[in-house]
Design a protein around this motif. Structure first.
Motif, PDB file in Angstrom:
ATOM      1  N   TYR A   1      31.116  22.004  54.476  1.00 15.18           N
ATOM      2  CA  TYR A   1      31.269  23.523  54.825  1.00 15.18           C
ATOM      3  C   TYR A   1      29.988  23.739  54.993  1.00 15.18           C
ATOM      4  CZ  TYR A   1      28.898  25.957  50.732  1.00 15.18           C
ATOM      5  OH  TYR A   1      27.872  26.749  49.986  1.00 15.18           O
TER       6      TYR A   1
ATOM      7  N   TYR B   1      24.297  35.425  42.727  1.00 14.84           N
ATOM      8  CA  TYR B   1      24.372  35.005  43.936  1.00 14.84           C
ATOM      9  C   TYR B   1      24.239  33.673  44.112  1.00 14.84           C
ATOM     10  CZ  TYR B   1      23.520  34.507  49.059  1.00 14.84           C
ATOM     11  OH  TYR B   1      23.366  34.093  50.444  1.00 14.84           O
TER      12      TYR B   1
ATOM     13  N   GLN C   1      27.201  30.660  45.105  1.00 16.34           N
ATOM     14  CA  GLN C   1      26.899  29.617  46.092  1.00 16.34           C
ATOM     15  C   GLN C   1      27.250  28.320  45.724  1.00 16.34           C
ATOM     16  OE1 GLN C   1      23.550  30.355  48.864  1.00 16.34           O
ATOM     17  NE2 GLN C   1      23.862  28.309  49.799  1.00 16.34           N
TER      18      GLN C   1
ATOM     19  N   ASP D   1      31.097  28.050  45.243  1.00 19.08           N
ATOM     20  CA  ASP D   1      31.694  27.970  46.385  1.00 19.08           C
ATOM     21  C   ASP D   1      31.776  26.388  46.794  1.00 19.08           C
ATOM     22  OD1 ASP D   1      31.652  30.708  46.736  1.00 19.08           O
ATOM     23  OD2 ASP D   1      29.673  30.498  48.226  1.00 19.08           O
TER      24      ASP D   1
HETATM   25  N1  TYR Z   1      22.716  31.805  51.436  1.00 17.73           N
HETATM   26  C1  TYR Z   1      23.265  31.587  52.542  1.00 17.73           C
HETATM   27  C2  TYR Z   1      22.383  32.431  53.406  1.00 17.73           C
HETATM   28  O1  TYR Z   1      21.601  33.191  53.135  1.00 17.73           O
HETATM   29  C3  TYR Z   1      24.655  31.988  52.834  1.00 17.73           C
HETATM   30  C4  TYR Z   1      25.514  31.101  51.964  1.00 17.73           C
HETATM   31  C5  TYR Z   1      26.434  31.979  51.213  1.00 17.73           C
HETATM   32  C6  TYR Z   1      25.732  29.809  52.040  1.00 17.73           C
HETATM   33  C7  TYR Z   1      27.522  31.338  50.564  1.00 17.73           C
HETATM   34  C8  TYR Z   1      26.550  29.108  51.231  1.00 17.73           C
HETATM   35  C9  TYR Z   1      27.490  29.823  50.460  1.00 17.73           C
HETATM   36  O2  TYR Z   1      28.414  29.017  49.796  1.00 17.73           O
HETATM   37  O3  TYR Z   1      22.198  32.026  54.714  1.00 17.73           O
END
Ligand code: TYR
Length: 329
Positions: free
Chosen positions: A31, A157, A161, A164
């Motif tokens: 992903y 955040y 991530q 996810d």
């Molecule tokens: N942190 C990433 C960015 O700023 C975006 C992102 C968000 C990547 C959620 C992965 C994720 O699981 O580009």
């Protein structure tokens, strides 16, 4: 090309190569997450679509996570979820118009967070993370510690991530070099939780057309600085003007944004071979691949003006059909 070569193509690092080899034999999933906001440009549209396609060509089932909730936490588009979703739809159209493989799956973060087991997993992740590590990982959202101290959601955040990655159960986590803190954190937490560690695949960031500055203050191509970037909606005149004014030091390929555009965008599009026009006095037109071009540029056999003319025209050919699908012009 072998699967591993597709994974390696145009990356800056893979953590680790051994694990990548192993994962490739096991119906791998991968992903990339993306915060939708602003206008698609060379980096966020073409470089990304090319790299996702490489992963698909390696036999990896790829998902693009449209990170609408993350963008909201990160105050993109004033944190307006509707605007963020509109931007996500625009990016989806832009990637597909740019040739993204149609087998790539799209998932919205808002779909994941609807499930209660997402949040129980996030708590398990949090149980295995220290505040210090979370603070250090804030650059993945382009934020400083002061930003997060003022608004605590920003500390959630990085946990999201990492969640996810585990929730989607991926073998490969793809992202720019700016995402490496998140991926290293995910790998450490996976080890503590005794679950699969994601192989991390990092691409370089496209530098600003105005030059990238020194390593410690790297300037990336950015949607907030229109002359630093070429957008999918730019006219042919805009594209040529921006390339003409771009930083492109003679005989120097490192930190040269025009060379990077050739490497990451133009050569992949033209199956690794292009032709560059030069005045007859300078040897006339030459057919080159990335290696021969690099050599000839360093030796001065290809002049920045001839390089820019070629890049301007080729980019117009690549962007034209994407622009047409996005705007109808
Ligand atoms: N942190 C990433 C960015 O700023 C975006 C992102 C968000 C990547 C959620 C992965 C994720 O699981 O580009």
């Amino acid at each position: 090309m072998d699967a591993i070569d597709f994974v390696k193509k145009n990356t800056e690092e893979i953590v680790t190569m051994d694990e990548a080899f192993k994962a490739l034999n096991n119906n791998p999933k991968g992903y990339i997450g993306f915060e939708p906001s602003g206008n698609p440009h060379l980096g966020t549209c073409l470089l990304l679509a090319n790299k996702i396609n490489d992963m698909v060509n390696a036999g990896i089932k790829m998902t693009v996570l449209l990170a609408d909730w993350h963008a909201m936490v990160n105050d993109k588009l004033n944190g307006d979820l509707n605007e963020i979703r509109k931007s996500g739809e625009l990016f989806k159209r832009a990637w597909l118009a740019a040739g993204l493989n149609s087998n790539v799956k799209f998932v919205w973060a808002s779909e994941l967070v609807e499930k209660s087991d997402y949040w129980s997993l996030l708590l398990k992740v949090a149980k295995n993370a220290s505040l210090l590590r979370i603070r250090r990982s804030l650059p993945i959202m382009g934020r400083s510690e002061e930003d997060a101290d003022r608004d605590f959601s920003k500390y959630i955040y990085p946990l999201m991530q990492v969640t996810d990655i585990f929730y989607l159960d991926v073998d490969f986590a793809l992202g720019g070099m700016d995402q490496r803190h998140a991926h290293m954190l995910a790998r450490d937490i996976a080890e503590r939780m005794n679950i699969k560690k994601p192989v991390s695949v990092h691409t370089p960031l496209l530098s600003s057309l105005k030059g990238s500055g020194r390593m410690d203050s790297f300037k990336k191509m950015s949607k907030s600085e229109p002359d630093s970037a070429i957008f999918m909606t730019d006219s042919n005149d805009d594209i040529k003007r921006k390339i003409k004014n771009a930083y492109c030091p003679m005989k120097e390929v490192n930190g040269n944004p025009v060379i990077d555009i050739l490497k990451y965008i133009i050569f992949p599009y033209y199956n690794d071979r292009i032709s560059i026009k030069r005045p007859e006095s300078k040897g006339g037109p030459v057919d080159v691949d990335m290696d021969s071009l690099t050599r000839m540029y360093i030796s001065g056999e290809i002049h920045p003006v001839d390089l820019k003319n070629a890049v301007g025209e080729l980019l117009c050919d690549i962007i034209g059909p994407v622009r047409e699908k996005l705007t109808g012009d």
